[in-house]
Write a protein that holds these residues in place. Structure first.
Motif, PDB file in Angstrom:
ATOM      1  N   SER A 141      60.209  86.468 -13.235  1.00  0.00           N
ATOM      2  CA  SER A 141      58.878  86.180 -12.710  1.00  0.00           C
ATOM      3  C   SER A 141      57.922  85.787 -13.825  1.00  0.00           C
ATOM      4  O   SER A 141      58.111  86.129 -14.992  1.00  0.00           O
ATOM      5  CB  SER A 141      58.317  87.399 -11.966  1.00  0.00           C
ATOM      6  OG  SER A 141      58.064  88.458 -12.867  1.00  0.00           O
ATOM      7  N   THR A 143      53.746  85.976 -14.242  1.00  0.00           N
ATOM      8  CA  THR A 143      52.495  86.461 -13.671  1.00  0.00           C
ATOM      9  C   THR A 143      51.347  85.840 -14.449  1.00  0.00           C
ATOM     10  O   THR A 143      51.337  85.863 -15.679  1.00  0.00           O
ATOM     11  CB  THR A 143      52.412  87.997 -13.734  1.00  0.00           C
ATOM     12  OG1 THR A 143      53.574  88.547 -13.112  1.00  0.00           O
ATOM     13  CG2 THR A 143      51.170  88.506 -13.010  1.00  0.00           C
ATOM     14  N   GLN A 156      51.699  85.891  -8.907  1.00  0.00           N
ATOM     15  CA  GLN A 156      53.043  85.972  -9.454  1.00  0.00           C
ATOM     16  C   GLN A 156      53.902  84.860  -8.876  1.00  0.00           C
ATOM     17  O   GLN A 156      53.772  84.501  -7.706  1.00  0.00           O
ATOM     18  CB  GLN A 156      53.662  87.332  -9.131  1.00  0.00           C
ATOM     19  CG  GLN A 156      54.927  87.610  -9.922  1.00  0.00           C
ATOM     20  CD  GLN A 156      55.339  89.058  -9.797  1.00  0.00           C
ATOM     21  OE1 GLN A 156      55.192  89.664  -8.748  1.00  0.00           O
ATOM     22  NE2 GLN A 156      55.887  89.598 -10.871  1.00  0.00           N
ATOM     23  N   GLY A 158      58.015  83.022  -8.971  1.00  0.00           N
ATOM     24  CA  GLY A 158      59.413  83.084  -9.359  1.00  0.00           C
ATOM     25  C   GLY A 158      59.742  81.866 -10.219  1.00  0.00           C
ATOM     26  O   GLY A 158      58.893  81.001 -10.436  1.00  0.00           O
TER      27      GLY A 158
END
Length: 191
Positions: A141, A143, A156, A158
């Protein structure tokens, strides 16, 4: 936040050169030797953001690793982000940055760095770092923390697709799949 241990900037400066730590709220956190994946990721961001800054003609300094930041300008915090951008050159010192960079990137690729990240985010927020990116390899991830003048708003993502990010008054496009590919190259070495 209360200081947990009594380590200070003076203690930090007294450490032998071969000891690599960050000082976070009066505690030492060992900085492990960073491997090839970590460096590949930091380099990807450095090149991407460096080209972006150059195209916009922004007068700034971009530092990758090994430059300390006295983030809160207190006696109990000295960080070493993976990448940072500083536009206010008055906060640049001979050995470190004194205050909040405009942009900070932290790459979390091991448990030691993961253990300290919440405290670091809180300090970055208090200091007023405008944009903070945290790449978490294990959780795949990214953020993004945007400072609104009082606190952070965060989103956030992926490691899929692209992400447009407002940075220093312009839009930079990040290839999240490229970040995933870099991490995947080294996946066999992860715990």
């Amino acid at each position: 936040m209360p200081v947990v241990n009594s380590y200070s900037i003076l203690d930090f400066y007294a450490l032998p050169e071969e000891i690599h730590v960050e000082l976070i709220n009066g505690r030492y956190y060992e900085m492990p030797v960073l491997g090839a994946m970590h460096q590949d990721l930091a380099s990807y961001f450095h090149i991407l953001i460096g080209e972006f800054v150059s195209e916009l003609g922004i007068d700034c300094k971009i530092y990758e690793g090994s430059v300390n930041v006295m983030i809160l300008q207190d006696d109990y915090n000295m960080f070493q982000p993976d990448l940072m951008i500083v536009t206010d050159k008055s906060i640049l010192g001979k050995r470190e940055v004194y205050g909040a960079p405009d942009f900070v990137l932290e790459i979390i690729s091991d448990e030691m760095r993961r253990a300290a990240i919440d405290e670091k985010v809180e300090c970055y927020e208090r200091a007023g770092v405008k944009k903070l990116l945290i790449v978490d390899i294990k959780n795949r991830s990214l953020t993004v923390y945007d400072h609104d003048g009082n606190s952070y708003n965060c989103e956030q993502y992926g490691f899929v697709g692209n992400m447009d990010m407002n940075l220093l008054g312009g839009q930079v496009v990040m290839d999240l799949e490229k970040i995933g590919c870099i991490a995947d190259e080294y996946g066999k070495f992860m715990d």
